[in-house]
Structures are given as C-alpha cells and as structure tokens.
Scaffold this active site. Sequence first.
Site, short mmCIF file in Angstrom:
data_model
loop_
_atom_site.label_atom_id
_atom_site.label_comp_id
_atom_site.label_asym_id
_atom_site.label_seq_id
_atom_site.Cartn_x
_atom_site.Cartn_y
_atom_site.Cartn_z
N ASP A 149 0.83 -1.20 0.00
CA ASP A 149 0.00 0.00 0.00
C ASP A 149 0.87 1.26 0.00
OD1 ASP A 149 0.79 -0.79 2.66
OD2 ASP A 149 -0.48 0.81 3.43
N GLU A 150 0.29 2.35 -0.43
CA GLU A 150 0.86 3.69 -0.32
C GLU A 150 2.32 3.79 -0.80
OE1 GLU A 150 -1.68 5.87 3.13
OE2 GLU A 150 -0.08 4.55 3.85
N VAL A 151 2.57 3.21 -1.96
CA VAL A 151 3.88 3.42 -2.59
C VAL A 151 3.89 4.86 -3.09
CG1 VAL A 151 5.38 2.77 -4.49
CG2 VAL A 151 4.16 1.00 -3.21
#
Length: 604
Positions: A363-365
């Site tokens: 998530d949230e790269v």
Amino acid sequence: MNPSKHLPIIYCTRNRGARAKAKMAAMKGFLAVMLLSLLSSPLPSRAQTSSFPVNVWPKPTSMSWAEPLMAMPVSASFRIVGPSGNSPYLVLATERYTALLFTERYRPIVRPAVNVTAEGPALQSLTLAVSDLSAPLQDGVDESYVLEILPTGVASITAATPWGAMHGLESFSQLAWRSGSGKLLVAAGVRVEDRPLYQHRGLMLDTGRTYFPVLDILRTIDAMAANKMNVFHWHITDSQSFPIELPSEPALAEMGSYGEDMRYTVEDVQRIVEFAMSRGVRVVPEIDAPGHTASWAGAYPEAVSCAGKFWLPDANNWESRLAAEPGSGQLNPLKSKTYEVMANVINDITSMFPEGFYHGGADEVTPGCWETDPSIQADMERGGTLSQLLERYVRAVHPHVVSKNRTVVFWEDVLLDAAVNVSASLLPPATTILQSWNGGANNTKRIVQAGYRAIVSSASFYYLDCGHGDFVGNNSVYDDQRSDFETQGGSWCGPFKTWQRVYDYDITYNLTAEEAKLVIGGEVALWTEQADATVLDGRLWPRSSAMAEALWSGNRDASGKKRYAEATDRLNDWRHRMVGRGVRAEPIQPLWCRTRPGMCNLVR
C-alpha cells in the site's frame, strides 16, 4: 428426544428468506397479555422476539428458549465430555471453558425474568460431538454448531469441526450467570443453531508503529475468540520499526526495532500462534513492502530509497511528500539486495506462521520517494515508469510467496492506486486477495468486478483509530478559533467511528449477488500512531464486537430491518460481561440507560 418440545417456544432467529409473522409488543402490559395467552394455549406456538433475558453475542443464527423461561443451577461436579480421539486444541478449549464457567462472576445488569428450578436437576454435563476432529483451521472451514441445554440436566454441542465446537462452548458460557445470591445458573430449555455469514471476521493490529507486549496481544486474541472473530491480522512491521526477529535476517530487528525489549522472538511468535489456534483464531502475518520500509534502512541502506529524509519537503504541497506520514523509506526494486532480503523474509515468515494467507502489504507506494533515488531517476530517464518498478517487485515477490503454498493478500493500492499500480495479469485471482480500505463501497466493487476475492476494511467504517486528531507536530490546523463541530477535527479519516457506525456497515453494499460472493468478510483495523497498551482494549472493544455480530449473523432482523436499536441493550450487557473477564472495554451508555430500557433512545 427433547423433553421440552411440548412447551411453547419463543424464537430469536435470523432467517433471510422468511418474513416476520409478528412484532414485539411496545408496552410491557401488552407483552404480558401475549405471554399469558401463549402459556394458556394447549398447542405449542412461536413468536418473534428481539432478545432474551440472557443473550449470546454475537447474536446466533437461531436461538429458542422454551416457555416458561427457565434456568437451572450448575452442579459442582459439572464436566465437559469431549469426543473420543479428541483434538488437542479442543481439549485445551474444554479445560478453559470449564474453568471459565466456575469462575464466572457475571451478574446481569437487569435481573433475568426466568424461573429457577429449586427442586429439579442441576446441569451435570456438556457433551461434545464433532464429525471431523482433524479439520484444519483454515479459510472457509466449517464453523457451525448446534447447542442444546435440556431441563433434565444435560447439554450437548454438535459440530462439524473442533472450531465450530469452540464457538458452541463460547455460546454456552454466555448463557451462564450468577444469581443475586451468588448461585451459578444456566439457561434451560435452550436450543441454538448457529453458523457465520462470512468466513473471514478479522481484527488488524499494527505493531510496527507501536510495540505491544505479548500479553496484550494474547488478551486481544482471547477477546476475539469470545466474539467469534477468527482472523488476527498482525501488521508486524512498518516504517517506524521492524520488531520481529527473523533467523535469516537478524539485522532487521537489531537495527530496525525500538530496542531489545521491544522485539518478538521466534518463541513469542510460536506462543501467539498456538494460543490463537487453541481459540480457533488464525494469525495472518503482514510484512508491508515495498512501501513503509524505512525501518529496513538500518540494516540495508543500499536497498532503501529516500531513507532518513524529511517526509514532507513542502508543507503547502502534498504532492511533494516522500511518505504518507513521517518515516520515509521504500525498498528499491532495482537493487538485487531487495530481492535477496525479501526472499529470506518470506522464507522465515512462512516457516514461523502456518497460516495459509501471507499479507504482503503493497500500500501507499509514494512516487516522491522513488523519484529522489539516483538509480531510479536514471531508469526513468531511459523510459521506465514507477508502475513498472512496482511490477518488477511484484513479479518477483508474488510467485515466491505462492511457491510456499500461500495465498497472497495485498492492500487494494497495488491494483487501484492512481499513480503507481500493477497490471492485473501479475495478480492471478486464484492466488490473490485484495483488502480494501479506501474509497468505501466503490473500491470494494472495483475489486470484485476485477474478479478478486475481497476483504473489506473501509476506513469510513472500520478504522478504529480515526477521530483522535493527527499525530504530526508543528501543525497549524488546530489554531482556528471557529467551531470545529462540522469538521474532521484534524483526523484524515474522522470523525470517530462509533459502534453503531461499525454495526450498520453493509460490506456488500451496491454489489450484485454474484459480486457479493467474492467478499469473504471484513476486518476492523487499529493503526497505532496514537495507541499503545494503555488504551488498547478501549480502542478495540466493544466496537470490534459490533463488526463481529454484523459479520456473524448480520445487522438486520428477519424482516430485513437494521437491528441496531435492539442491539444496544445486548451490547451493553456483553460489554459488562467482557469487563468482568478482564477486557477493559469502553462503555457505550451510562448504566442508567440499561436499567431503563428505551429511555435513552433517540426515537421512542
């Protein structure tokens, strides 16, 4: 043969295909007339009712209690008789529930209006019958059971698996209480037929931002089992710390944890996994990567981009961020060290955790982080993209996890993120599950329409950390003298998610019948930027209990109406019992409300 079958029965049931044939009387006088009419009838009759004097949480699929409502004492020689060739985990469960029964100190807030048999038999035994004692604890295992407590002094639980039998034992324990004189009583003439709506009923705890001692984790799992929740999603690592000791990669914890006394050893993991197994709870490990990996930089600085940099270079430009929150660092997919370390991490984690799911995060790269890395800058100058970088990582990691006979769980971002995502061709639906957290029902629909199984953790309903403001310092957002009544109070996912907000969420909202089949369940989540062991229980309970019931037997009555109104008193009672069991659950109403039914409702 059931000796009580000739008695009138009151049924409390969830039958999705049936229509309600009667409504609960609004006044006690009218209810009394109805009961007198039933009792005087020469034929058995049934009537719908919202709850009983003593209830089970989560509400069972179907529960009946013979009229007149009776209770009997529990014999001092009471015992639970397990099946021959018993499961070792079921043996532990029978011992635990026997001890729990005799140490029960729960006294209902409102005295149960039941007849206690003074001359009749006491409950002597509870016999378990299990069809498949060797059934493994895994996704989709049969958790159904039937519980009968006869007025003759015997009780039985019939289940397909040990895991269903454990749920039956929990329901049995909740039908026992102490009288005003201290006598241990149990409901008599009761039959419960029960099974869950959803196979995945989870709780996610983040130990990467805050370390939680093992005993706090065990207490949480114990409370989960009491609520018939069956998946402990352990978000072990994050940018802030790497608190788990891995045999093949000891440097990660040595350099990435908060300290020697804030690490989980191999023995700690084994203790947690075994403790959970004995309660029918699976432990799903999550090692979040390639984002959220700043804590890896101490051991492997060459593999982590933007480590140690300030997370938000321009406070007036959110697009300048290097991370979603303080703690910048992402694994660099161009570095061979990344895959060497990841292979060792996956090998160790799959060895330490027998669970069939492996949560890989993803998530949230954050684009800004990778864009600061010289090697990635050079790759982009040659025509490469950030999505291709993530695809390179997933192309290596996903097959490796699958080779360990695991199903890969990723956060939804890996497919749905607008800036950095991968092609669905790299995520075979047969070996991939996506967990939704953003975009509410819309993202759940996008996931299932793409053919993936979904775990729902919508931040708008299931994030238990929301509504406490933000944790970043030097923040001018609070320096505002106007009322904040209609704002989020500085919390990105505010306001606070009340138990009713959690309870009322329909995780298959706006899905077709076929799409809904791909939703395997949901998870409440506690991210711990502002939580530690001192507040853990209150943040989790009883709001997690609300989701537990919604996913076990639904949040609607037999007519299809949301049942949050009648759930309030039952949840008050359940919270009271949990506190007596050592869980510091927060209150949902003043005690005054429970002792005056209906007086605290918004609508009469």
